[in-house]
Every structure is written in structure tokens, then in C-alpha cells.
Scaffold this motif. Structure first.
Motif, PDB file in Angstrom:
ATOM      1  N   TRP A  46       0.836  -1.217  -0.076  1.00 19.17           N
ATOM      2  CA  TRP A  46      -0.040  -0.073  -0.051  1.00 19.17           C
ATOM      3  C   TRP A  46       0.916   1.204   0.040  1.00 19.17           C
ATOM      4  CZ3 TRP A  46       1.463   2.404   4.296  1.00 19.17           C
ATOM      5  CH2 TRP A  46       1.692   1.900   5.485  1.00 19.17           C
ATOM      6  N   LEU A  47       0.317   2.179  -0.369  1.00 21.22           N
ATOM      7  CA  LEU A  47       1.158   3.702  -0.369  1.00 21.22           C
ATOM      8  C   LEU A  47       0.100   4.643   0.172  1.00 21.22           C
ATOM      9  CD1 LEU A  47       3.500   5.120  -1.526  1.00 21.22           C
ATOM     10  CD2 LEU A  47       2.164   5.632  -3.375  1.00 21.22           C
ATOM     11  N   ARG A  48       0.367   5.592   1.083  1.00 20.54           N
ATOM     12  CA  ARG A  48      -0.587   6.540   1.468  1.00 20.54           C
ATOM     13  C   ARG A  48       0.145   7.558   2.129  1.00 20.54           C
ATOM     14  NH1 ARG A  48      -2.751   1.888   4.438  1.00 20.54           N
ATOM     15  NH2 ARG A  48      -1.599   1.741   6.669  1.00 20.54           N
ATOM     16  N   GLY A  49      -0.782   8.794   2.199  1.00 18.21           N
ATOM     17  CA  GLY A  49      -0.146   9.962   2.573  1.00 18.21           C
ATOM     18  C   GLY A  49      -0.759  11.045   1.742  1.00 18.21           C
ATOM     19  N   GLN A  50      -0.003  12.158   1.550  1.00 15.67           N
ATOM     20  CA  GLN A  50      -0.555  13.286   0.947  1.00 15.67           C
ATOM     21  C   GLN A  50       0.648  14.152   0.155  1.00 15.67           C
ATOM     22  OE1 GLN A  50      -2.235  15.638   4.257  1.00 15.67           O
ATOM     23  NE2 GLN A  50      -0.417  16.799   4.490  1.00 15.67           N
ATOM     24  N   MET A  51       0.112  15.052  -0.754  1.00 12.69           N
ATOM     25  CA  MET A  51       1.072  15.726  -1.426  1.00 12.69           C
ATOM     26  C   MET A  51       0.420  17.118  -1.510  1.00 12.69           C
ATOM     27  SD  MET A  51       0.591  13.956  -5.287  1.00 12.69           S
ATOM     28  CE  MET A  51      -0.777  13.009  -5.920  1.00 12.69           C
ATOM     29  N   LYS A  52       1.369  18.094  -1.157  1.00  9.32           N
ATOM     30  CA  LYS A  52       0.755  19.392  -1.285  1.00  9.32           C
ATOM     31  C   LYS A  52       1.253  19.912  -2.741  1.00  9.32           C
ATOM     32  CE  LYS A  52       1.016  23.589   1.071  1.00  9.32           C
ATOM     33  NZ  LYS A  52       1.974  24.480   2.311  1.00  9.32           N
ATOM     34  N   LEU A  53       0.490  20.623  -3.484  1.00 10.53           N
ATOM     35  CA  LEU A  53       1.068  21.044  -4.838  1.00 10.53           C
ATOM     36  C   LEU A  53       0.835  22.655  -4.833  1.00 10.53           C
ATOM     37  CD1 LEU A  53      -1.007  18.385  -7.010  1.00 10.53           C
ATOM     38  CD2 LEU A  53       1.237  18.349  -6.078  1.00 10.53           C
ATOM     39  N   THR A  54       1.827  23.246  -5.029  1.00 11.63           N
ATOM     40  CA  THR A  54       1.919  24.750  -4.997  1.00 11.63           C
ATOM     41  C   THR A  54       2.124  25.296  -6.457  1.00 11.63           C
ATOM     42  OG1 THR A  54       2.570  24.553  -2.852  1.00 11.63           O
ATOM     43  CG2 THR A  54       2.663  26.699  -4.017  1.00 11.63           C
ATOM     44  N   SER A  55       1.373  26.123  -6.714  1.00 11.98           N
ATOM     45  CA  SER A  55       1.651  26.744  -8.117  1.00 11.98           C
ATOM     46  C   SER A  55       2.826  27.811  -8.009  1.00 11.98           C
ATOM     47  CB  SER A  55       0.429  27.560  -8.633  1.00 11.98           C
ATOM     48  OG  SER A  55       0.776  28.513  -9.585  1.00 11.98           O
ATOM     49  N   THR A  56       3.680  27.664  -8.762  1.00 11.40           N
ATOM     50  CA  THR A  56       4.808  28.710  -8.813  1.00 11.40           C
ATOM     51  C   THR A  56       5.165  29.299 -10.188  1.00 11.40           C
ATOM     52  OG1 THR A  56       6.651  27.333  -9.471  1.00 11.40           O
ATOM     53  CG2 THR A  56       6.158  27.102  -7.323  1.00 11.40           C
ATOM     54  N   ARG A  57       5.992  30.229 -10.343  1.00 15.79           N
ATOM     55  CA  ARG A  57       6.251  30.873 -11.573  1.00 15.79           C
ATOM     56  C   ARG A  57       6.878  29.887 -12.620  1.00 15.79           C
ATOM     57  NH1 ARG A  57       8.490  35.535  -9.162  1.00 15.79           N
ATOM     58  NH2 ARG A  57       6.580  36.255  -8.131  1.00 15.79           N
ATOM     59  N   GLN A  58       7.539  28.914 -12.037  1.00 14.92           N
ATOM     60  CA  GLN A  58       8.270  28.089 -13.044  1.00 14.92           C
ATOM     61  C   GLN A  58       7.421  26.579 -13.092  1.00 14.92           C
ATOM     62  OE1 GLN A  58      10.152  29.011  -9.990  1.00 14.92           O
ATOM     63  NE2 GLN A  58      12.285  29.103 -10.721  1.00 14.92           N
ATOM     64  N   GLY A  59       6.336  26.424 -12.401  1.00 18.36           N
ATOM     65  CA  GLY A  59       5.684  25.407 -12.624  1.00 18.36           C
ATOM     66  C   GLY A  59       4.798  24.899 -11.439  1.00 18.36           C
ATOM     67  N   VAL A  60       5.085  23.664 -10.922  1.00 20.03           N
ATOM     68  CA  VAL A  60       4.309  23.242  -9.653  1.00 20.03           C
ATOM     69  C   VAL A  60       5.479  22.734  -8.724  1.00 20.03           C
ATOM     70  CG1 VAL A  60       2.706  21.446  -8.936  1.00 20.03           C
ATOM     71  CG2 VAL A  60       2.425  22.590 -10.835  1.00 20.03           C
ATOM     72  N   TRP A  61       5.482  23.006  -7.630  1.00 20.96           N
ATOM     73  CA  TRP A  61       6.166  22.636  -6.389  1.00 20.96           C
ATOM     74  C   TRP A  61       5.587  21.495  -5.696  1.00 20.96           C
ATOM     75  CZ3 TRP A  61      11.050  22.496  -4.958  1.00 20.96           C
ATOM     76  CH2 TRP A  61      11.280  22.097  -3.610  1.00 20.96           C
ATOM     77  N   VAL A  62       6.244  20.417  -5.680  1.00 25.49           N
ATOM     78  CA  VAL A  62       5.671  19.309  -5.006  1.00 25.49           C
ATOM     79  C   VAL A  62       6.317  18.962  -3.555  1.00 25.49           C
ATOM     80  CG1 VAL A  62       5.184  16.705  -5.210  1.00 25.49           C
ATOM     81  CG2 VAL A  62       4.861  18.195  -7.256  1.00 25.49           C
ATOM     82  N   ASP A  63       5.474  18.894  -2.625  1.00 24.83           N
ATOM     83  CA  ASP A  63       5.824  18.471  -1.071  1.00 24.83           C
ATOM     84  C   ASP A  63       5.082  17.395  -0.641  1.00 24.83           C
ATOM     85  OD1 ASP A  63       6.925  18.703   1.108  1.00 24.83           O
ATOM     86  OD2 ASP A  63       6.510  20.556   1.677  1.00 24.83           O
ATOM     87  N   SER A  64       5.645  16.285  -0.848  1.00 24.78           N
ATOM     88  CA  SER A  64       4.737  15.089  -0.340  1.00 24.78           C
ATOM     89  C   SER A  64       5.536  14.422   0.554  1.00 24.78           C
ATOM     90  CB  SER A  64       4.375  14.166  -1.779  1.00 24.78           C
ATOM     91  OG  SER A  64       5.407  13.391  -1.993  1.00 24.78           O
ATOM     92  N   GLU A  65       4.333  13.853   1.522  1.00 25.47           N
ATOM     93  CA  GLU A  65       4.825  13.074   2.672  1.00 25.47           C
ATOM     94  C   GLU A  65       4.070  11.550   2.454  1.00 25.47           C
ATOM     95  OE1 GLU A  65       5.096  14.093   6.500  1.00 25.47           O
ATOM     96  OE2 GLU A  65       5.971  16.134   5.834  1.00 25.47           O
ATOM     97  N   LEU A  66       4.597  10.573   2.106  1.00 20.41           N
ATOM     98  CA  LEU A  66       3.780   9.307   1.931  1.00 20.41           C
ATOM     99  C   LEU A  66       4.625   8.409   2.621  1.00 20.41           C
ATOM    100  CD1 LEU A  66       3.973   9.602  -2.008  1.00 20.41           C
ATOM    101  CD2 LEU A  66       2.029  10.144  -0.630  1.00 20.41           C
ATOM    102  N   GLU A  67       3.650   7.169   2.798  1.00 13.20           N
ATOM    103  CA  GLU A  67       4.429   5.913   3.464  1.00 13.20           C
ATOM    104  C   GLU A  67       4.103   4.673   2.736  1.00 13.20           C
ATOM    105  OE1 GLU A  67       4.618   5.209   8.107  1.00 13.20           O
ATOM    106  OE2 GLU A  67       2.631   5.497   7.258  1.00 13.20           O
ATOM    107  N   ALA A  68       5.218   3.902   2.307  1.00 10.93           N
ATOM    108  CA  ALA A  68       4.736   3.077   1.571  1.00 10.93           C
ATOM    109  C   ALA A  68       5.035   1.570   2.189  1.00 10.93           C
ATOM    110  CB  ALA A  68       5.806   2.780   0.396  1.00 10.93           C
ATOM    111  N   ALA A  69       4.389   0.612   1.959  1.00 16.36           N
ATOM    112  CA  ALA A  69       4.736  -0.612   2.686  1.00 16.36           C
ATOM    113  C   ALA A  69       5.122  -1.676   1.415  1.00 16.36           C
ATOM    114  CB  ALA A  69       3.461  -1.303   3.421  1.00 16.36           C
ATOM    115  N   ILE A  70       6.366  -2.181   1.707  1.00 16.32           N
ATOM    116  CA  ILE A  70       6.959  -3.038   0.664  1.00 16.32           C
ATOM    117  C   ILE A  70       7.144  -4.296   1.176  1.00 16.32           C
ATOM    118  CG2 ILE A  70       7.894  -1.278  -0.683  1.00 16.32           C
ATOM    119  CD1 ILE A  70      10.712  -2.198   0.318  1.00 16.32           C
ATOM    120  N   LEU A  71       6.990  -5.456   0.461  1.00 20.80           N
ATOM    121  CA  LEU A  71       7.521  -6.946   0.812  1.00 20.80           C
ATOM    122  C   LEU A  71       9.024  -7.200   0.538  1.00 20.80           C
ATOM    123  CD1 LEU A  71       4.792  -9.497  -0.125  1.00 20.80           C
ATOM    124  CD2 LEU A  71       5.474  -8.694   2.023  1.00 20.80           C
ATOM    125  N   ALA A  72       9.658  -7.577   1.550  1.00 22.91           N
ATOM    126  CA  ALA A  72      11.013  -7.841   1.485  1.00 22.91           C
ATOM    127  C   ALA A  72      11.460  -9.184   1.961  1.00 22.91           C
ATOM    128  CB  ALA A  72      11.885  -6.807   2.034  1.00 22.91           C
TER     129      ALA A  72
END
Ligand SMILES: [Zn+2]
Ligand SMILES: [Zn+2]
Length: 178
Positions: A46-72
Motif C-alpha cells: 500500500w502507499l498512502r499519505g498526502q501531497m501538497k502542490l503549489t503553483s509557482t512561476r516555474q511550474g508546480v512545487w511538490v511537497d509530499s509525505e508518503l508512507e509505503a509498505a513493501i514486501l522484502a
């Protein structure tokens, strides 16, 4: 694979609505993916969390904090083990894509798609530990008989052929004979 593609859309938002806003406008999007394949050999439970997207003059700034569960696989006993990884991404996605300064820069596509699948998969690979233990005291396999020592011990330990121990044992046996 249809459903997989649909699930991934959470990581591929259309940010056209942001690009139309003034610089500084931001929006937080939630991510909540079930078991999915992100890329070759990058699968999440699973993968969950959030991403904050901010409009800037050059494009979009992404600030995301996610948590992923992987099998190892546990390095010692090879048992499957679920690991949770914290994934943080702070990246500028250039828009229009032609404004990117180099091939390694991220871009928002011409039609407004901001694709985080690749960057997230990359972070998962980077943050996956080389050594995985199913538990701190995993005993692994006996190097002599192959017994999984988490499930029970074997007889090999008693017959350890440490030469110093052998001398002591011999001495012990001789003393007990007398
Ligand atoms: Zn283990
Ligand atoms: Zn053994």
C-alpha cells in the motif's frame, strides 16, 4: 492491468487547475493506494499519505509525505517481511515542459499531468535497506544442516568443532572416567 492503471492515477493528477492560478496557490491531495506495481520490480502493498502542490512561476512545487509498505525477504531466513518506508519528495515540476533546464528535471506534461509514479518508485528503491531482518533476533538457518533456527534448534550446535572446546571436552571426559 486496467485497475492498476486506474489506481496509479492518484499519483498522476491533472494539475491544470493549479496552473491557471496565481503563484502561491496550493492544494493538498490525498493518496491511498492498495497493492500496486509502480515500476519494474517496484511493488507496494500500500502507499498512502498526502501531497501538497503549489503553483509557482516555474511550474508546480511538490511537497509530499508518503508512507509505503513493501514486501522484502529477510536476509537471514528468507521469510517474507513487510517493511514500511517513509518517502518524502520535494521537487519542482517545470511547466511548460520546454522550460526544464535539463533532461533530469521533472516536468508537468503539455496536457497538465504531473506524474509522480517514477519519482516515488525511485525513492522506494533508494530507501529500501540492503539488509532486511524479519525481526531483530532472527536466527536464520543453521550453516551446517540448513534447519530454520526460528522454528527450532538443531543438533549441530552441540557437535560444534571448535578445537578449544574439543580439548576441554576431552579433558572433561578423561576426568569423569577416573
Ligand atoms: Zn528472518
Ligand atoms: Zn544444524
Amino acid at each position: 492491468m486496467m485497475s492498476n492503471r486506474n489506481q496509479l492515477q492518484e499519483l498522476q493528477p491533472n494539475v491544470g487547475f493549479l496552473l491557471r492560478e496565481a503563484a502561491g496557490y496550493s492544494r493538498v491531495l490525498q493518496v491511498n493506494l492498495p497493492a500496486t506495481t509502480l515500476a519494474d520490480a517496484v511493488q507496494v502493498e500500500w502507499l498512502r499519505g498526502q501531497m501538497k502542490l503549489t503553483s509557482t512561476r516555474q511550474g508546480v512545487w511538490v511537497d509530499s509525505e508518503l508512507e509505503a509498505a513493501i514486501l522484502a525477504d529477510c536476509t537471514r531466513c528468507l521469510g517474507a517481511h513487510t517493511l514500511t518506508l517513509a518517502i518524502q519528495l520535494q521537487e519542482l515540476f517545470y511547466y511548460p515542459p520546454s522550460s526544464a533546464r535539463g533532461p533530469s528535471d521533472y516536468v508537468v506534461t503539455e496536457d497538465g499531468i504531473l506524474d509522480l509514479v517514477g519519482p516515488v518508485a525511485e525513492q522506494i528503491v533508494l530507501r529500501s535497506p540492503l539488509r532486511v531482518l524479519c525481526r531483530p533476533d532472527c536466527r536464520g538457518f543453521c550453516s551446517q544442516c540448513g534447519q530454520n533456527l526460528n522454528l527450532g534448534s538443531c543438533d549441530c550446535e552441540d557437535k560444534a568443532t571448535d578445537p578449544r572446546m574439543a580439548v576441554l571436552r576431552e579433558l572433561q571426559e578423561r576426568l569423569s572416567d577416573e
